[in-house]
Scaffold this motif. Structure first.
Motif, PDB file in Angstrom:
ATOM      1  N   ILE A   1       0.873  -1.085  -0.074  1.00 18.02           N
ATOM      2  CA  ILE A   1      -0.260   0.038  -0.149  1.00 18.02           C
ATOM      3  C   ILE A   1       0.919   1.166   0.077  1.00 18.02           C
ATOM      4  CG2 ILE A   1      -1.595   1.353   1.274  1.00 18.02           C
ATOM      5  CD1 ILE A   1      -3.059  -1.485   2.229  1.00 18.02           C
TER       6      ILE A   1
ATOM      7  N   LYS B   1      -8.104  -0.831   1.545  1.00 15.35           N
ATOM      8  CA  LYS B   1      -7.313  -1.275   0.595  1.00 15.35           C
ATOM      9  C   LYS B   1      -6.400  -2.747   1.165  1.00 15.35           C
ATOM     10  CE  LYS B   1      -7.529   1.788  -2.611  1.00 15.35           C
ATOM     11  NZ  LYS B   1      -7.792   1.560  -3.746  1.00 15.35           N
TER      12      LYS B   1
ATOM     13  N   THR C   1      -1.559  -8.382   1.326  1.00 11.54           N
ATOM     14  CA  THR C   1      -0.703  -7.231   1.739  1.00 11.54           C
ATOM     15  C   THR C   1       0.420  -7.525   2.553  1.00 11.54           C
ATOM     16  OG1 THR C   1      -2.844  -5.944   1.669  1.00 11.54           O
ATOM     17  CG2 THR C   1      -0.989  -4.731   2.499  1.00 11.54           C
TER      18      THR C   1
END
Ligand SMILES: Cc1ncc(COP(=O)(O)O)c(C=O)c1O
Length: 374
Positions: free
Chosen positions: A104, A146, A151
């Motif tokens: 991110i 997000k 991630t």
């Protein structure tokens, strides 16, 4: 305190010669550093010339001050690095990112906090962008949206270079910790003038150069690594000082140092480290919260003056988001910027906005002088 600040200000010739309000770009060098540089150069110029012992002891003391500045678990979690980018590259290059991993990043960041990670797209890493809202605020909610199971890392500036938005580091850290995401912070626009606590904020990597708000020499910075991440990063740059028995030149064994010193791979910027130390000592004597309070007080005068003159301030002004940077828009920023320059008033023109960045060594007269030329 007022008298101490007055005395501190006297250490900078630049404030006598101009109105300097551009610390988010680069800070003036103080007499304290100049004197320490003379000391360093005198030592280096006279027998025994090699001052490695003095240097190592100064380096240890400096790390112990940095530990206090950021509340690190130990000096062993801190490496001297030359600039912000070096620390960010250490994490980007030193972890084994795989195809499909996600990172991110944030729109509007200074490029130093983007390119080291964008390079990983070549490996098949996917970047998920978060866009600040129209008021330049990055909300926790937007970050949360997000996050996926893939991630692996999030990197954000403590304070945005253009808008001065101060990120909610503690909340972002909590979010990263809960989701097993490596939390990376580019600290250069906030360190030294804003409180930060790496443990409380679950920061894994905090990287900074020292030539802005910390008022150090150029080429002198540091990177903090949490104990958890430290053992997972394999340094992408190795040399003679990376290993445990580094002064044994005949028995070649690639046995890496375990602390963050493993990233200090070869001859360091000894002069920068030796001399910049005096500034951090000074800052910690004043207290970071006191420094912050003083700058915000000056900035309140600036904010009121800008509003009276009908300029549109783009920096978020809510307490949680307020930093030491104030940026504003104008119809003819180029013209105003040149007028200020001609009158020896130094601020920045960035991306079509005027950016003002006073330090605690500035005074009300500096702010009023700027306002009188706007
Ligand atoms: C947010 C931010 N990061 C990094 C830098 C500089 O990067 P480096 O210290 O690697 O030169 C700047 C400004 O020059 C900046 O504003």
């Amino acid at each position: 305190m007022e008298q101490d600040i007055l005395n501190f200000r006297k250490n900078f010739k630049a404030y006598e010669k101009c109105t300097y309000l551009n610390h988010a770009a680069i800070s003036p060098i103080s007499e304290l550093i100049i004197n320490e540089t003379n000391k360093f150069l005198n030592l280096r110029s006279m027998p025994p010339v090699d001052i490695i012992d003095e240097f190592f002891s100064r380096k240890d003391e400096f790390k112990s001050l940095i530990k206090n500045l950021i509340n690190a678990e130990s000096e062993k979690n801190i490496a001297f690095t030359t600039n912000t980018s070096e620390g960010l590259n250490i994490i980007a290059n030193g972890m084994d990112f795989k195809r499909g991993d996600r990172i991110i990043l944030f729109k509007g960041e200074f490029p130093a906090n983007l390119y080291p990670f964008l390079k990983l797209e070549k490996k098949g890493v996917i970047i998920d962008w978060v866009e600040p809202d129209k008021n330049h605020i990055i909300s926790i909610n937007d970050i949360e949206k997000k996050i996926t199971k893939k991630t692996k890392l999030l990197s954000i500036s403590f304070v945005q270079f253009l808008t001065g938005f101060k990120a909610e580091i503690k909340q972002i850290g909590k979010l990263c910790n809960e989701n097993n995401i490596i939390f990376v912070v580019d600290g250069i626009q906030g360190l030294g003038v804003n409180h930060i606590d790496v443990k409380e904020s679950f920061i894994d990597v905090l990287s900074t150069g020292g030539h802005k708000w910390l008022m150090w020499k150029m080429g002198t910075g540091f990177t903090y690594f949490s104990s958890k991440i430290l053992e997972k990063i394999y340094p992408s740059t190795l040399s003679w000082l990376s290993v445990k028995d580094s002064w044994n030149f005949s028995d070649i064994k690639l046995d890496l140092i375990e602390s963050a010193e493993k990233f200090e791979y070869a001859t360091p910027n000894a002069e920068g480290i030796f001399t910049s130390y005096v500034m951090l000592k000074e800052f910690l004597n004043f207290g970071i919260n006191q420094i912050n309070k003083r700058i915000l007080k000056l900035n309140n005068i600036l904010i009121k003056g800008l509003k009276d003159l009908k300029y549109e301030i783009i920096s978020p002004l809510k307490d949680n988001y307020k930093s030491t940077i104030i940026s504003f828009s104008c119809n003819d920023c180029d013209k105003i910027f040149n007028r200020l320059k001609q009158n020896n008033i130094h601020i920045s023109l960035r991306e079509g906005y005027l950016r003002v960045s006073p330090h605690f060594s500035n005074n009300e007269a500096d702010i009023n002088k700027l306002l009188s030329y706007l």
